[in-house]
Write a protein that holds these residues in place. Structure first.
Motif, PDB file in Angstrom:
ATOM      1  N   ASP A  55      11.650 123.590  -5.652  1.00  0.00           N
ATOM      2  CA  ASP A  55      12.509 123.391  -4.480  1.00  0.00           C
ATOM      3  C   ASP A  55      13.015 124.726  -3.946  1.00  0.00           C
ATOM      4  O   ASP A  55      13.062 124.940  -2.738  1.00  0.00           O
ATOM      5  CB  ASP A  55      13.709 122.498  -4.832  1.00  0.00           C
ATOM      6  N   ILE A  56      13.382 125.609  -4.843  1.00  0.00           N
ATOM      7  CA  ILE A  56      13.891 126.925  -4.445  1.00  0.00           C
ATOM      8  C   ILE A  56      12.803 127.722  -3.730  1.00  0.00           C
ATOM      9  O   ILE A  56      13.033 128.276  -2.657  1.00  0.00           O
ATOM     10  CB  ILE A  56      14.408 127.709  -5.671  1.00  0.00           C
ATOM     11  N   ILE A  62      11.027 129.515   3.683  1.00  0.00           N
ATOM     12  CA  ILE A  62      11.480 129.193   5.031  1.00  0.00           C
ATOM     13  C   ILE A  62      12.724 129.998   5.430  1.00  0.00           C
ATOM     14  O   ILE A  62      12.787 130.564   6.513  1.00  0.00           O
ATOM     15  CB  ILE A  62      11.787 127.678   5.150  1.00  0.00           C
ATOM     16  N   LEU A  63      13.712 130.067   4.529  1.00  0.00           N
ATOM     17  CA  LEU A  63      15.013 130.638   4.876  1.00  0.00           C
ATOM     18  C   LEU A  63      15.213 132.085   4.446  1.00  0.00           C
ATOM     19  O   LEU A  63      16.168 132.729   4.886  1.00  0.00           O
ATOM     20  CB  LEU A  63      16.128 129.775   4.274  1.00  0.00           C
ATOM     21  N   LEU A  67      19.099 131.857   1.714  1.00  0.00           N
ATOM     22  CA  LEU A  67      19.135 130.665   0.875  1.00  0.00           C
ATOM     23  C   LEU A  67      20.069 130.837  -0.320  1.00  0.00           C
ATOM     24  O   LEU A  67      20.727 129.888  -0.736  1.00  0.00           O
ATOM     25  CB  LEU A  67      17.721 130.330   0.371  1.00  0.00           C
ATOM     26  N   LEU A  68      20.158 132.023  -0.859  1.00  0.00           N
ATOM     27  CA  LEU A  68      20.908 132.267  -2.096  1.00  0.00           C
ATOM     28  C   LEU A  68      22.379 131.877  -2.007  1.00  0.00           C
ATOM     29  O   LEU A  68      22.977 131.488  -3.009  1.00  0.00           O
ATOM     30  CB  LEU A  68      20.774 133.724  -2.516  1.00  0.00           C
ATOM     31  N   PRO A  71      24.543 125.986  -0.452  1.00  0.00           N
ATOM     32  CA  PRO A  71      24.806 125.051  -1.558  1.00  0.00           C
ATOM     33  C   PRO A  71      23.532 124.364  -2.059  1.00  0.00           C
ATOM     34  O   PRO A  71      22.594 124.136  -1.294  1.00  0.00           O
ATOM     35  CB  PRO A  71      25.769 124.036  -0.949  1.00  0.00           C
ATOM     36  N   VAL A  72      23.545 124.047  -3.313  1.00  0.00           N
ATOM     37  CA  VAL A  72      22.434 123.347  -3.950  1.00  0.00           C
ATOM     38  C   VAL A  72      22.135 122.037  -3.223  1.00  0.00           C
ATOM     39  O   VAL A  72      20.977 121.636  -3.112  1.00  0.00           O
ATOM     40  CB  VAL A  72      22.760 123.091  -5.443  1.00  0.00           C
ATOM     41  N   ALA A  73      23.154 121.391  -2.693  1.00  0.00           N
ATOM     42  CA  ALA A  73      22.977 120.110  -1.991  1.00  0.00           C
ATOM     43  C   ALA A  73      21.973 120.207  -0.850  1.00  0.00           C
ATOM     44  O   ALA A  73      21.317 119.221  -0.520  1.00  0.00           O
ATOM     45  CB  ALA A  73      24.316 119.607  -1.459  1.00  0.00           C
ATOM     46  N   GLU A  74      21.803 121.395  -0.272  1.00  0.00           N
ATOM     47  CA  GLU A  74      20.872 121.563   0.842  1.00  0.00           C
ATOM     48  C   GLU A  74      19.398 121.548   0.405  1.00  0.00           C
ATOM     49  O   GLU A  74      18.528 121.297   1.229  1.00  0.00           O
ATOM     50  CB  GLU A  74      21.157 122.866   1.586  1.00  0.00           C
TER      51      GLU A  74
END
Length: 142
Positions: A55-56, A62-63, A67-68, A71-74
Motif C-alpha cells: 500500500d505504501i 503517486i504522491l 505521503l510520509l 495519515p495511515v487512514a488515507e
C-alpha cells in the motif's frame, strides 16, 4: 489444521496502529518489528483496516515524499478479508491465493485476536506434509 493451531504455535501478538498515525510512523513500526503489514485499529481491539508495504509503495509512486506525513487512514485497505480461529487452513490458503492477500487478521466476536501471514500458511502445509511422510514411512516399515 485450524487457524487456532497456527496461532497457538506462533502466538497471538498483533501489531496495530491508529488510523491517524502518520505513514512515517507506520514505516517505523514495520521496520522495527520486521513485518510486512499492520492492522489499523483506533482502539487496539476492533478492526478498522490493514496497511501493508505494498500500500505504501503504490501511494508513494503517486504522491511522492508528501505521503510520509499523511495519515495511515488515507492508504489503508478498509474492506479487509478476515478469518476466525475455527477456520481451516485450506480455506484460508484459497482465500489468500484468489485475492492475492499476504496477511489476514483473525477476528472473534469483533476483536482482533491474531494475524496469519502467507508464511504461516506455508509453514503449516510443510508441517502437515512432514507428518504425513513420517506416518507413511512408519507404515511401510511396519
Amino acid at each position: 489444521m485450524r487457524i487456532s493451531e497456527i496461532l497457538r504455535k506462533k502466538g497471538a501478538d498483533v501489531v496495530t496502529i491508529a488510523p491517524d498515525a502518520s505513514v512515517r510512523e507506520l514505516l517505523t513500526v514495520l521496520a522495527e518489528r520486521n513485518i510486512g503489514a499492520v492492522v489499523v485499529s483506533a482502539d487496539g481491539i476492533g478492526l478498522d483496516g490493514i496497511v501493508s508495504e505494498r500500500d505504501i509503495v503504490r501511494r508513494l509512486h503517486i504522491l511522492g515524499a508528501d505521503l510520509l506525513d499523511r495519515p495511515v487512514a488515507e492508504i489503508m485497505t478498509t474492506v479487509v478479508h478476515t478469518c476466525s480461529p475455527g477456520d481451516r487452513v485450506e480455506s484460508l490458503r484459497a482465500t489468500m491465493t484468489d485475492h492475492r492477500i499476504r496477511h489476514l487478521p483473525v477476528v472473534q466476536a469483533d476483536r482482533i485476536i491474531g494475524i496469519v501471514s502467507i508464511g504461516d500458511v506455508v509453514k503449516s502445509a510443510i508441517s502437515e506434509l512432514q507428518t504425513e511422510r513420517e506416518h507413511l514411512v512408519q507404515y511401510l516399515h511396519g
